[in-house]
Design an enzyme around this catalytic site. Structure first.
Site, PDB file in Angstrom:
ATOM      1  N   LYS A  78       9.831  11.642   7.540  1.00 31.83           N
ATOM      2  CA  LYS A  78       8.766  10.696   7.896  1.00 31.83           C
ATOM      3  C   LYS A  78       9.357   9.577   8.749  1.00 31.83           C
ATOM      4  O   LYS A  78      10.478   9.115   8.464  1.00 31.83           O
ATOM      5  CB  LYS A  78       8.152  10.121   6.611  1.00 31.83           C
ATOM      6  CG  LYS A  78       6.939   9.220   6.837  1.00 31.83           C
ATOM      7  CD  LYS A  78       6.364   8.694   5.518  1.00 31.83           C
ATOM      8  CE  LYS A  78       5.084   7.892   5.734  1.00 31.83           C
ATOM      9  NZ  LYS A  78       4.541   7.318   4.491  1.00 31.83           N
ATOM     10  N   SER A 158      -0.531   8.013   4.017  1.00 28.89           N
ATOM     11  CA  SER A 158       0.018   7.824   5.346  1.00 28.89           C
ATOM     12  C   SER A 158       1.008   8.905   5.784  1.00 28.89           C
ATOM     13  O   SER A 158       1.280   9.020   6.980  1.00 28.89           O
ATOM     14  CB  SER A 158       0.716   6.468   5.411  1.00 28.89           C
ATOM     15  OG  SER A 158       1.835   6.438   4.534  1.00 28.89           O
ATOM     16  N   SER A 182       0.443   7.575  -0.637  1.00 28.57           N
ATOM     17  CA  SER A 182       0.766   8.230   0.634  1.00 28.57           C
ATOM     18  C   SER A 182       1.561   9.509   0.547  1.00 28.57           C
ATOM     19  O   SER A 182       1.723  10.193   1.559  1.00 28.57           O
ATOM     20  CB  SER A 182       1.526   7.270   1.537  1.00 28.57           C
ATOM     21  OG  SER A 182       0.626   6.401   2.143  1.00 28.57           O
TER      22      SER A 182
HETATM   23  N1  GLN Z   1      -3.649   4.253   1.728  1.00 26.03           N
HETATM   24  C1  GLN Z   1      -2.889   3.206   1.108  1.00 26.03           C
HETATM   25  C2  GLN Z   1      -2.757   2.038   2.054  1.00 26.03           C
HETATM   26  O1  GLN Z   1      -3.244   2.121   3.109  1.00 26.03           O
HETATM   27  C3  GLN Z   1      -1.563   3.718   0.657  1.00 26.03           C
HETATM   28  C4  GLN Z   1      -0.601   3.884   1.750  1.00 26.03           C
HETATM   29  C5  GLN Z   1       0.759   4.251   1.254  1.00 26.03           C
HETATM   30  O2  GLN Z   1       0.936   4.703   0.144  1.00 26.03           O
HETATM   31  N2  GLN Z   1       1.735   3.976   2.088  1.00 26.03           N
HETATM   32  O3  GLN Z   1      -2.183   1.052   1.741  1.00 26.03           O
END
Ligand code: GLN
Length: 496
Positions: A78, A158, A182
């Site tokens: 990632k 994400s 995410s």
């Molecule tokens: N969707 C969540 C956010 O936007 C979690 C994102 C994540 O876990 N990095 O904060």
């Protein structure tokens, strides 16, 4: 060739050791699959030359009998993990020219164990999002489609690039980060396995910070075993991260296949929400049945503060983000837009460098931390966080070994479907996942079956701190009962 990419990580590892396939052949097969899958936009950087060099070195070590646990295994990273000498952007314009001089501990651990880096994977900008649509490189297209439809779907976020790449067989495994879901949400959307370990299990050193008290790195694999193998390499104490915990790393793979007889599994009644799709209800019931059939005991539990978790998360995470992202000022990293004076330069750089969702989070975060509102928002959210954690502690003190819940409130949705209007619609994706980050617990997403439209749905197992092993044992039971879920490879041109 396709056989080489459709193996599991465990099968590939064994085939490499038995010299049935060479590390170079395996890497080349994945590089070819990546090229054919460019329409998915999963990779933001293909490190082809590095991959070939790493594979050749693995080949030498395999031949010399010095193979590490992941020797010759091609993986994706990632783009939140700093990789020395390899561009790392967090999918943000503000870092588009950033080439770190250091390596994140998690990726260093993977290379130490012999893994081969195929490239950097797309994600939501600074990991803020649930659909991979906030990336400055554009959205990732899910390898999955609804039955009989060619609507482009999101892979979740994400870590959308990571999940899509693993599901599409572009790599044998990938790294992700999970601040509020995410890893688990994209794993669920793609029919694969994703693990968010206990806070402190994997080092955060060299992982671009979003919300430091919630961020954790973890693996994606096509099977529970593959995720377990990867986590063992990724995890471990690191003096470079003050929140890293000095505890021995378990033999997670050995937990796969272990009996779950007599384990007590909690079903949190508050997670049954009004308006929950029938498919999700069925998935959840089926998961409980499968664990019961394997000898586990199913009990109802209560997490009375879970309903406040999402609101608390969307205060704590932006607050920490606003502070973490203050460092991108045009002076030290990446992009700089010149200005009249230094303040003007800061403002122009940040305006040009950050996308709209990141700007929104910085504004919310700055607001909830500001003098007049700190007590009303930030402090209160921190108190809610404690209550959320205590709910889990109470369950575990009552003898519950793990909690079973859906991973997401819906299957994957279409690109653009939820990204234009009210941001809260997107935030609601995280309703089942954020509690785990607030409490610092491990969470495993495992495929539970397909919905009526042929899209994968995921179940989530939540465990006691540092008891990832129990989650792997339970996850494998569900995996055995569900079977592997595979998308059709429409992008290769095999199917119009
Ligand atoms: N969707 C969540 C956010 O936007 C979690 C994102 C994540 O876990 N990095 O904060």
């Amino acid at each position: 060739m396709s056989d080489l990419t459709s193996m599991t990580l465990a099968q590939a590892r064994d085939a490499l050791r038995q010299r049935k396939v060479s590390a170079t052949e395996l890497t080349d097969a994945h590089l070819a699959a990546m090229e054919a899958a460019r329409p998915l936009n999963a990779f933001v950087l293909e490190t082809t030359a590095e991959a070939r060099v790493m594979a050749a070195r693995s080949e030498d070590r395999l031949r010399g009998g010095e193979a590490g646990p992941l020797e010759g295994i091609p993986v994706g990273v990632k783009d939140m993990f700093c990789t020395a000498g390899v561009r790392t952007t967090a999918s943000s314009r503000i870092l588009e020219t950033f080439v770190p001089t250091y390596e994140s501990t998690v990726t260093a651990n993977l290379w130490r164990d012999g893994a081969v880096m195929l490239g950097k994977l797309n994600n939501d900008e600074f990991a803020m999002g649930s659909s991979n649509e906030t990336s400055c490189f554009g959205p990732v297209v899910s390898p999955w489609r609804r039955r009989g439809s060619d609507t482009k779907l999101v892979p979740g976020g994400s870590s959308g690039g990571s999940a899509a790449a693993v599901a599409a067989e572009l790599c044998l495994g990938a790294t992700g980060t999970d601040t509020g879901g995410s890893i688990r949400q994209p794993a669920a959307f793609n029919g694969i396995v994703g693990m968010k370990p206990t806070y402190g299990r994997c080092s955060r050193y060299g992982v671009i910070a979003y919300a430091s008290s919630l961020d954790q790195a973890g693996p994606f694999g096509r099977t529970v075993r593959d995720a377990a193998i990867l986590l063992r390499s990724m995890a471990g104490f690191d003096p470079k991260d003050t929140t890293s915990v000095d505890r021995p790393v378990g033999d997670y793979e050995a937990a796969v296949g272990r009996s779950v007889k007599g384990m007590k599994i909690g079903i949190p009644k508050e997670y049954r929400m009004p308006g929950m799709p029938a498919d999700i209800e069925r998935l959840w019931d089926r998961g409980a049945e499968q664990l019961k059939a394997a000898g586990a005991e199913i009990v109802e539990v209560s997490l009375p503060h879970a309903k406040y978790a999402l609101a608390a998360y969307y205060i704590v995470a932006p607050a920490e983000a606003s502070s973490n992202l203050a460092r991108y000022d045009g002076v030290r990293y990446g992009v700089r837009v010149p200005g009249r004076d230094i303040i003007d330069m800061y403002e122009k750089t940040r305006r040009a460098g950050f996308g709209p969702e990141v700007r929104r989070r910085i504004m919310i975060g700055t607001y909830v931390l500001s003098a007049g509102y700190y007590d009303a928002y930030y402090l209160r959210a921190q108190k809610v966080r404690t209550l959320v954690r205590r709910d889990f502690e109470t369950c575990f003190a009552d003898g519950v070994n793990a909690i079973l819940a859906p991973a997401t409130p819906s299957p994957a949705f279409g690109i653009g479907e939820k990204s234009s209007g009210d941001p809260v619609e997107m935030y609601l994706n995280d309703v089942f996942t954020v509690t785990v980050n607030l409490a610092g617990l491990p969470g495993l997403a495992v495929p539970g079956g397909l919905d009526a439209q042929g899209l994968p749905l995921g179940l989530q197992l939540i465990g006691r701190p540092f008891d990832e092993e129990t989650l792997f044992s339970l996850g494998e039971v569900i995996e055995q009962a569900t079977g592997r879920l595979k998308p059709e490879k429409w992008w290769t041109g095999a199917r119009p």
